[in-house]
Design an enzyme around this catalytic site. Sequence first.
Site, short mmCIF file in Angstrom:
data_model
loop_
_atom_site.label_atom_id
_atom_site.label_comp_id
_atom_site.label_asym_id
_atom_site.label_seq_id
_atom_site.Cartn_x
_atom_site.Cartn_y
_atom_site.Cartn_z
N GLY A 37 0.71 -1.11 -0.15
CA GLY A 37 0.02 0.11 -0.01
C GLY A 37 1.04 1.19 0.18
N ALA A 105 -1.83 -3.22 7.18
CA ALA A 105 -2.78 -3.66 6.14
C ALA A 105 -4.40 -3.43 6.68
CB ALA A 105 -2.62 -5.35 6.21
N SER A 108 -9.06 -0.11 3.43
CA SER A 108 -8.88 1.34 3.91
C SER A 108 -9.69 2.25 3.09
CB SER A 108 -7.35 1.60 3.84
OG SER A 108 -7.05 2.06 2.24
N SER A 159 -7.00 5.36 12.85
CA SER A 159 -7.26 6.52 11.78
C SER A 159 -8.26 7.53 12.59
CB SER A 159 -8.28 5.92 10.76
OG SER A 159 -8.84 6.80 10.08
N GLU A 161 -10.66 8.65 11.29
CA GLU A 161 -11.94 8.19 10.88
C GLU A 161 -12.79 7.91 12.21
OE1 GLU A 161 -13.49 9.00 7.60
OE2 GLU A 161 -14.57 7.40 8.49
N TYR A 183 -15.98 1.03 8.34
CA TYR A 183 -14.57 1.18 8.46
C TYR A 183 -13.93 1.82 9.89
CZ TYR A 183 -9.90 3.44 7.63
OH TYR A 183 -8.49 3.65 7.55
#
Length: 367
Positions: A37, A105, A108, A159, A161, A183
């Site tokens: 990534g 990982a 995402s 994150s 988020e 997520y």
Amino acid sequence: MSVCCRDEGIRASRRAAGPRGAEAPLTRRALITGITGQDGSYLAEHLVSQGYEVWGLIRGQANPRVRQLRQLLGDVRLVRGDLLDQGSLISAVERAQPDEVYNLAAISYVPMSWQQAELTGEVTGLGVLRVLEAIRVCSGISASRSPARGQIRFYQASSSEMFGMVRESPQTERTPFHPRSPYGVAKAYGHFLTQNYRESYGMFAVSGILFNHESPRRGAEFVTRKISLGVAKIKLGYERQLRLGNLSARRDWGFAGDYVRAMQLMLERDEPADFVVGTGVIHSVEDLLERSFKAAGLDWRDHVVTDAAFIRPAEVDQLCADPSRARDELGWEPKTGFEELVAMMVEADLKLLSSGGYAEDSFGADA
Ligand code: NAP
Ligand code: G4F
């Protein structure tokens, strides 16, 4: 579980002589999940530049990104494994014998987490449990057996988020979470689990709460790269329009190459702790459009169309980091500002497309 995959003799002596011990340092070894990534590639480069031996977890039988990764970083060692497969993670830790594990990982892409919510929970959430369990089992740690000196250190890619519908702004390490997507919920699970393994087993397990970070290697589905690719396609005459969703969303956008330094610094500390990592500067998607199109001598108003297909079931309206703790305790600061980042991405995509590269090449023109 009685599996103990660690060669304690070799590891113990390597550790005692390691960089955190008193004697001459031997090479530190890192295992990165998500090495194919955006962040994995920058982190691998950074760790190699710091003298690490880097191992990367690769999934699938013919992962198309492996070739590019090899071109970018020839000396990275690869080991097969999948966050859905506990046994493969134990084998990977056993084989790599790492000093540090970076769990990058994940699924995402936020919109995908509504389309495949269960899979997102499995990979982005339970995947963290499986990596922590692989480390715990391979290290012989249990409720009654604490980690030995020189234990494997663990970094979890948490994150911003998780803050979702923000309770305060800017957000700090103490701001409560209110995730707005499957997520974000899965990341909150991984975040709390990492804290829990630290508290339950005394493991050196930390989370970096990273705000949006971008680069020419960013996946083409994320808004910054979608825009830089869109600008390049319009500038080169391949397309006339760019279709986007919510233009008023605001984010704290930084450069991925800066953020991976913070990950490594977090594992260098004497005591494990979680850190917010961001720039503290916020821009709207509209600001991003203005700046990106201008970088190619274009006006976004002539080309951008809003499309309901890109509006999310629940939006995170704004995210802004307070990175004071990272600055004060890690000595970390971003080096690349928003304008420089946007110019870098537009320039890279103009170069990529004009030289016949594919827009979806995972590492773009940067590689
Ligand atoms: P990315 O480019 O989407 O990379 C995701 C990586 O996860 C890829 O290498 C992918 O490998 C791997 N992966 C997916 N499913 C897997 C599975 N089942 N088993 C093993 N590997 C799997 O993400 P990124 O931008 O580099 O972000 C790295 C991490 O930071 C992610 O956990 C992300 O959620 C988190 N994060 C990112 C940001 C950001 O702004 N970039 C901010 C906060 C947190 P394949 O090549 O096999 O698909
Ligand atoms: O670039 P985005 O898709 O990133 P988002 O959702 O903030 O998530 C990224 O950052 C998180 C950290 O906060 C990471 F954890 C996560 O893994 C990922 O890397 O969208 C940014 C904003 C959103 O508000 C979205 O609604 O841009 C808005 N947007 C508007 N039009 C769009 C579009 N996003 C995308 N991807 N595509 C559009 O057409």
